[in-house]
Design a protein around this motif. Structure first.
Motif, PDB file in Angstrom:
ATOM      1  N   MET A   4       0.857  -1.184   0.066  1.00  0.00           N
ATOM      2  CA  MET A   4      -0.013   0.007   0.024  1.00  0.00           C
ATOM      3  C   MET A   4       0.600   1.293   0.032  1.00  0.00           C
ATOM      4  SD  MET A   4      -3.204  -0.520  -0.322  1.00  0.00           S
ATOM      5  CE  MET A   4      -4.039   0.922   0.286  1.00  0.00           C
ATOM      6  N   GLU A   5       2.094   1.149   0.703  1.00  0.00           N
ATOM      7  CA  GLU A   5       2.809   2.249   0.796  1.00  0.00           C
ATOM      8  C   GLU A   5       3.566   2.795  -0.616  1.00  0.00           C
ATOM      9  OE1 GLU A   5       3.252  -0.225   2.843  1.00  0.00           O
ATOM     10  OE2 GLU A   5       2.526   0.672   4.754  1.00  0.00           O
ATOM     11  N   GLU A   6       3.834   1.752  -1.388  1.00  0.00           N
ATOM     12  CA  GLU A   6       4.438   1.869  -3.057  1.00  0.00           C
ATOM     13  C   GLU A   6       3.222   2.210  -3.708  1.00  0.00           C
ATOM     14  OE1 GLU A   6       7.411  -1.683  -3.157  1.00  0.00           O
ATOM     15  OE2 GLU A   6       5.509  -2.158  -3.661  1.00  0.00           O
ATOM     16  N   LEU A   7       1.781   1.997  -3.752  1.00  0.00           N
ATOM     17  CA  LEU A   7       0.860   2.327  -4.569  1.00  0.00           C
ATOM     18  C   LEU A   7       0.450   3.729  -4.043  1.00  0.00           C
ATOM     19  CD1 LEU A   7      -1.418  -0.857  -4.220  1.00  0.00           C
ATOM     20  CD2 LEU A   7       0.012   0.008  -6.349  1.00  0.00           C
ATOM     21  N   ARG A   8       0.498   3.986  -2.782  1.00  0.00           N
ATOM     22  CA  ARG A   8       0.292   5.300  -2.222  1.00  0.00           C
ATOM     23  C   ARG A   8       1.535   6.417  -2.793  1.00  0.00           C
ATOM     24  NH1 ARG A   8      -3.243   9.354  -1.482  1.00  0.00           N
ATOM     25  NH2 ARG A   8      -2.725  10.668   0.241  1.00  0.00           N
ATOM     26  N   GLU A   9       2.822   5.846  -2.793  1.00  0.00           N
ATOM     27  CA  GLU A   9       3.705   6.800  -3.228  1.00  0.00           C
ATOM     28  C   GLU A   9       3.574   7.203  -4.903  1.00  0.00           C
ATOM     29  OE1 GLU A   9       8.464   6.950  -3.782  1.00  0.00           O
ATOM     30  OE2 GLU A   9       7.616   4.987  -2.715  1.00  0.00           O
TER      31      GLU A   9
END
Length: 153
Positions: free
Chosen positions: A47-52
């Motif tokens: 989710m952190e990669e997608l949010r970034e």
């Protein structure tokens, strides 16, 4: 084996007049080799990669600079080849990759296309944990007689 008869499995070796039985022994060696395990799928994007990626996409749409757009496009590019991402997710990633380029004028349509892809990214790409919820035991409804025009009948 007769000289005029060619075994179809060993035809390449027999037609070249190699040592008799060489084809069969090569086939035996090939069959004896251990099977290789299939390559594992790459890890699912967090989710952190997608949010970034989503934030980089919004920045590209807002600022219209080469730096912000190149970062968004570069981060989206490897996700296109991910085997576990669905079609809707890949559509959003493709839009980011193709549209995240600086333009001469930052038109409303350009910003809106890029921002829409960024908005679609999280709901379409997040990992779905599918759990089956047991259904409640439903009782059969009581059969009604007649048309139900008279209550209690």
């Amino acid at each position: 084996m007769a000289a005029d008869r060619i075994d179809p499995v060993c035809a390449p070796w027999q037609s070249a007049k190699l040592l008799p039985g060489l084809g069969a022994s090569l086939m035996g060696l090939l069959l004896a080799m251990p099977l290789q395990a299939a390559p594992k799928d790459p890890p699912y994007p967090t989710m952190e990669e997608l949010r970034e990626l989503q934030l980089l996409t919004f920045t590209c749409g807002r600022e219209n600079t080469a730096e912000s757009c190149n970062k968004a496009s570069a981060m989206a590019d490897p996700l296109m080849d991910h085997p576990r991402l669905g079609a809707n997710c890949k559509d959003a990633i493709w839009t980011i990759r193709e549209r995240a380029k600086p333009a001469a004028t930052n038109s409303y349509e350009r910003r809106e296309t890029i921002n829409r892809a960024g908005q679609d990214l999280i709901p379409f790409c997040k990992l779905q944990n599918r759990t089956v919820v047991p259904s409640k035991k439903e009782e059969k409804p009581k059969e009604k007689k007649g048309f139900g025009l008279i209550p209690g009948s």
